[in-house]
Write a protein that holds these residues in place. Structure first.
Motif, short mmCIF file in Angstrom:
data_model
loop_
_atom_site.label_atom_id
_atom_site.label_comp_id
_atom_site.label_asym_id
_atom_site.label_seq_id
_atom_site.Cartn_x
_atom_site.Cartn_y
_atom_site.Cartn_z
N MET A 172 -51.21 61.42 -22.72
CA MET A 172 -50.53 61.70 -23.97
C MET A 172 -50.39 63.20 -24.19
SD MET A 172 -51.79 58.82 -26.73
CE MET A 172 -51.09 59.74 -28.11
N PHE A 173 -51.24 64.00 -23.55
CA PHE A 173 -51.16 65.45 -23.74
C PHE A 173 -49.83 66.01 -23.25
CE2 PHE A 173 -52.42 65.36 -19.32
CZ PHE A 173 -51.87 66.51 -18.76
N ASN A 174 -49.17 65.33 -22.31
CA ASN A 174 -47.85 65.77 -21.84
C ASN A 174 -46.81 64.66 -21.92
OD1 ASN A 174 -48.59 64.11 -19.72
ND2 ASN A 174 -48.29 65.63 -18.12
N ASN A 175 -47.09 63.64 -22.74
CA ASN A 175 -46.16 62.52 -22.95
C ASN A 175 -45.84 61.81 -21.64
OD1 ASN A 175 -44.64 60.92 -24.74
ND2 ASN A 175 -42.76 62.03 -24.27
N TYR A 176 -46.82 61.74 -20.75
CA TYR A 176 -46.69 61.06 -19.45
C TYR A 176 -45.51 61.61 -18.64
CZ TYR A 176 -49.82 57.75 -21.73
OH TYR A 176 -50.88 57.19 -22.39
N SER A 177 -45.29 62.90 -18.74
CA SER A 177 -44.13 63.54 -18.11
C SER A 177 -44.29 63.65 -16.60
CB SER A 177 -43.94 64.94 -18.70
OG SER A 177 -42.95 65.65 -18.00
N LEU A 178 -43.18 63.40 -15.89
CA LEU A 178 -43.12 63.60 -14.44
C LEU A 178 -42.32 64.85 -14.11
CD1 LEU A 178 -42.54 59.95 -13.13
CD2 LEU A 178 -44.69 61.14 -13.57
N SER A 179 -42.51 65.89 -14.87
CA SER A 179 -41.81 67.14 -14.63
C SER A 179 -42.55 67.95 -13.56
CB SER A 179 -41.70 67.96 -15.92
OG SER A 179 -42.97 68.38 -16.35
N PRO A 180 -41.86 68.88 -12.90
CA PRO A 180 -42.49 69.68 -11.84
C PRO A 180 -43.75 70.41 -12.28
CG PRO A 180 -40.11 69.98 -11.81
CD PRO A 180 -40.42 69.19 -13.04
N SER A 228 -16.82 59.65 -29.30
CA SER A 228 -17.44 58.38 -29.69
C SER A 228 -18.39 57.89 -28.61
CB SER A 228 -16.35 57.33 -29.95
OG SER A 228 -15.51 57.73 -31.01
N ALA A 229 -17.96 58.00 -27.34
CA ALA A 229 -18.82 57.55 -26.25
C ALA A 229 -20.08 58.38 -26.17
CB ALA A 229 -18.05 57.62 -24.92
N LYS A 230 -19.92 59.70 -26.38
CA LYS A 230 -21.10 60.57 -26.33
C LYS A 230 -22.07 60.25 -27.46
CE LYS A 230 -22.36 65.43 -25.72
NZ LYS A 230 -23.00 65.17 -24.44
N ALA A 231 -21.51 59.90 -28.64
CA ALA A 231 -22.37 59.58 -29.77
C ALA A 231 -23.16 58.31 -29.53
CB ALA A 231 -21.52 59.45 -31.03
N GLN A 232 -22.61 57.41 -28.67
CA GLN A 232 -23.27 56.14 -28.42
C GLN A 232 -24.17 56.17 -27.19
OE1 GLN A 232 -23.25 53.50 -30.49
NE2 GLN A 232 -22.15 54.87 -31.86
N GLU A 233 -24.35 57.33 -26.59
CA GLU A 233 -25.20 57.42 -25.41
C GLU A 233 -26.65 57.06 -25.76
OE1 GLU A 233 -24.88 61.30 -23.79
OE2 GLU A 233 -22.91 60.98 -22.89
N THR A 234 -27.32 56.42 -24.83
CA THR A 234 -28.73 56.10 -25.02
C THR A 234 -29.53 57.39 -25.13
OG1 THR A 234 -28.51 54.04 -23.77
CG2 THR A 234 -30.72 54.94 -24.03
N GLN A 235 -30.33 57.49 -26.17
CA GLN A 235 -31.14 58.69 -26.40
C GLN A 235 -32.39 58.67 -25.51
OE1 GLN A 235 -30.24 61.25 -28.98
NE2 GLN A 235 -28.41 60.15 -28.33
N THR A 236 -32.59 59.73 -24.79
CA THR A 236 -33.79 59.86 -23.96
C THR A 236 -34.57 61.10 -24.42
OG1 THR A 236 -32.55 61.15 -22.30
CG2 THR A 236 -32.74 58.77 -21.96
N GLU A 237 -35.85 61.04 -24.20
CA GLU A 237 -36.69 62.15 -24.62
C GLU A 237 -36.49 63.36 -23.72
OE1 GLU A 237 -40.50 60.15 -26.81
OE2 GLU A 237 -40.53 60.11 -24.62
N ILE A 238 -36.29 64.51 -24.33
CA ILE A 238 -36.07 65.76 -23.61
C ILE A 238 -37.43 66.42 -23.38
CG2 ILE A 238 -34.93 68.00 -23.62
CD1 ILE A 238 -33.02 65.62 -23.51
N VAL A 239 -37.74 66.71 -22.12
CA VAL A 239 -39.00 67.37 -21.78
C VAL A 239 -38.96 68.81 -22.26
CG1 VAL A 239 -40.52 68.06 -19.89
CG2 VAL A 239 -39.31 65.87 -19.78
N PRO A 240 -39.97 69.28 -22.97
CA PRO A 240 -39.94 70.65 -23.49
C PRO A 240 -40.08 71.68 -22.38
CG PRO A 240 -42.07 69.65 -23.91
CD PRO A 240 -41.19 68.56 -23.37
N PRO A 241 -39.62 72.90 -22.61
CA PRO A 241 -39.80 73.97 -21.62
C PRO A 241 -41.26 74.37 -21.51
CG PRO A 241 -38.90 74.87 -23.66
CD PRO A 241 -38.91 73.37 -23.81
#
Length: 419
Positions: A328-336, A17-30
Motif C-alpha cells: 500500500m505504500f506505493n499502491n502496488y505499483s509496477l513502475s521502474p 465524447s470518446a475521450k470523456a468516456q475512456e476508462t479511468q486508470t490510476e496515474i502513477v505519481p512522479p
C-alpha cells in the motif's frame, strides 16, 4: 456552414465524447511524490468510505518547493468510465481548486512539503452520490500529476460472507473462495441479474479485483453467491515488513543502518523466496503501513525518509520474470522505481527505495515483461492459511437511475476459513 466545417465539427465532437468516456486508470505519481494515501481517523485506509463520512487525501512532495497543486473529482460508473452526470449533481461546491493545506517538513534530513486534502473541505462541502470516484491531482499547468480511485457507499443492504477453501482439489491448498449473500434492507431489486453488480477485493487491492459476477440464485429479495471458481482468489502469503520508527537504529528486520548519503540508509536482511517452504504464521497488516517517528509529536511532517535496501534470494525467477517491491505504500505499483535488479556476484535481487519511516508491509511481486503479474507462481507462494481481508461492494442501478449506486459493503477475513 460548409460541409467541410460541419464534418470537422462532428469529428471533433465524437473525439471529445470518446475521450470523456475512456476508462479511468490510476496515474502513477512522479519520483518526487511519495507516501500517497487516504486517511480516516488518523489511519491509512483502503479508500472505501460511507457516503457523508469525512476522510483525507495526503501526499508528500520531495521538492519541498510549496508547489501549487489542484484537485479534480470525477464520478465514474462500475467500469470506471466517467458518468454523464453534471458535476453540480454529485459535488456540493467546487473542485478544480488549489490545495491550500500544506506544510513543510521539520527537523528532517530529507526535506518535503506535506499536502492534506480533506473531504469535505472549504471548496467541496459534500460529495452527494455514492459510486466510484477518481481523484486527480493537477499541477499549475493543469497536467495530471497523479490520480487515485476511491469509492463511496450507502447502507441499503446487508452483506454476509464467509471464506472457504477451494472445492477444486488442484488448488485446495493454494486458493481461498468467497461465499456471500446480499439482502436488501429497503430496496426491492428489479431484474437483479442485470441490475446488481459486485466488486470483490482482497486486502483492498484494486489490481486483483473480481468483477461481473451475477447472483447464482435468488430467495425472495436475497441474492446468493455460492460459486467456486468464479469467486476464488490466490491465497498468497503473509506480507513481509520492516520497522524504522527510530531511523538511527536497527529495528525489526533491519540488519544495519548507515548514513553514507544525505539521508539515512536502512539495509534489510536478505529475504528468501517462500514459495517452496511451508506456511508460517507471520503477523502483518495486510499490506498497510504506518508513518511513525518515535521522537516526533507530528509524524506527518517530522517523520524522515530513508533509503531502504531490499534484498531477495529467488534463483527460480532469475531469467524470465521481473520482480517488484509492492504494498500500500506505493499502491502496488509496477513502475521502474520499484523493479529489482539482479546482482550476479551475490546471486540476489536488490533494490533501494526511498520510504517514509515507520512500520511498512511489503511483498515481492513477479511479473512478465509486459507487466502481467504471475499470481499462480508467486515469489512467496500461495497458502490457504494466509490471513487476508476481503471486501464485497454491491452496485445497483434501476431502470430509471442515471448511475450505479453502491448500496452495501461487506467484509470477511480468512482467519475464519472453513472447508
Amino acid at each position: 456552414m460548409s460541409k467541410f466545417l460541419y464534418t470537422s465539427f462532428v469529428l471533433l465532437f465524437l473525439l471529445v465524447s470518446a475521450k470523456a468516456q475512456e476508462t479511468q486508470t490510476e496515474i502513477v505519481p512522479p519520483y518526487n511524490i511519495k507516501t500517497v494515501t487516504f486517511v480516516q481517523n488518523g489511519n491509512n485506509v483502503v479508500p472505501i468510505f460511507e457516503l457523508g463520512s469525512t476522510f483525507e487525501f495526503q501526499f508528500d512532495d520531495l521538492f519541498a518547493s510549496e508547489a501549487n497543486y489542484y484537485f479534480e473529482v470525477i464520478h465514474c460508473d462500475y467500469n470506471w468510465r466517467p458518468t454523464d452526470i453534471p458535476k453540480t449533481d454529485y459535488i456540493s461546491g467546487l473542485d478544480n481548486q488549489r490545495i491550500t493545506d500544506y506544510s513543510n517538513s521539520f527537523n528532517t534530513l530529507q526535506i518535503y512539503s506535506h499536502y492534506r486534502l480533506p473531504f469535505p473541505n472549504q471548496f467541496t462541502t459534500q460529495l452527494r452520490l455514492s459510486g466510484n470516484y477518481m481523484l486527480r491531482i493537477l499541477n499549475e499547468d493543469r497536467e495530471i500529476v497523479l490520480s487515485r480511485k476511491f469509492i463511496l457507499f450507502e447502507n441499503h443492504s446487508t452483506v454476509t460472507a464467509q471464506v472457504k477453501r477451494s472445492r477444486n482439489l488442484t488448488n485446495i491448498d493454494h486458493k481461498q473462495n468467497l461465499d456471500f449473500a446480499i439482502l436488501s434492507n429497503d430496496i426491492t431489486f428489479q431484474t437483479p441479474l442485470q441490475n446488481v453488480k459486485v466488486l470483490l477485493l482482497q486486502n483492498g487491492n484494486f489490481q486483483t479485483a473480481i468483477k461481473n459476477i451475477v447472483p447464482q440464485y435468488t430467495i425472495g429479495n436475497q441474492l446468493i453467491y455460492k460459486y467456486d471458481k468464479e469467486t476464488q482468489f490466490w491465497g498468497g502469503n503473509e506480507f513481509l515488513y520492516f520497522e524504522n520508527k527510530d531511523i538511527r537504529a536497527a529495528n525489526n528486520n533491519v540488519g544495519r543502518v548507515g548514513a553514507n548519503n544525505d539521508i539515512y540508509n536502512a539495509y534489510l536482511y536478505t529475504n528468501a523466496a517462500r514459495g517452496n517452504q511451508i506456511y508460517t504464521n507471520y503477523e502483518d497488516v495486510n499490506g498497510n503501513f504506518v508513518v511513525k517517528n518515535i521522537n516526533a509529536s507530528n509524524n506527518a511532517i517530522e517523520a524522515d525518509y530513508a533509503w531502504v535496501y531490499f534484498s531477495l534470494s529467488a534463483p527460480a525467477f532469475q531469467i524470465n520474470k521481473d520482480i517488484y517491491i509492492t504494498g500500500m505504500f506505493n499502491n502496488y505499483s509496477l513502475s521502474p522505481e520499484y523493479k529489482m535488479d539482479y546482482n550476479t556476484e551475490k546471486g540476489v535481487f536488490e533494490k533501494a527505495v526511498m520510504i517514509k519511516q515507520g512500520f511498512t508491509n511489503f511483498q515481492y511481486t513477479a511479473a512478465d515483461k509486459k507487466g502481467v503479474i504471475d499470481f499462480e507462481n508467486a515469489v512467496d507462494g500461495n497458502f490457504y492459511q494466509t490471513e487476508n481481508e476481503y471486501t464485497i461492494l454491491v452496485y445497483y442501478k434501476e431502470a430509471t437511475d442515471r448511475y450505479q449506486r453502491v448500496i452495501g459493503k461487506g467484509n470477511a477475513n480468512s482467519i475464519n476459513i472453513v472447508n
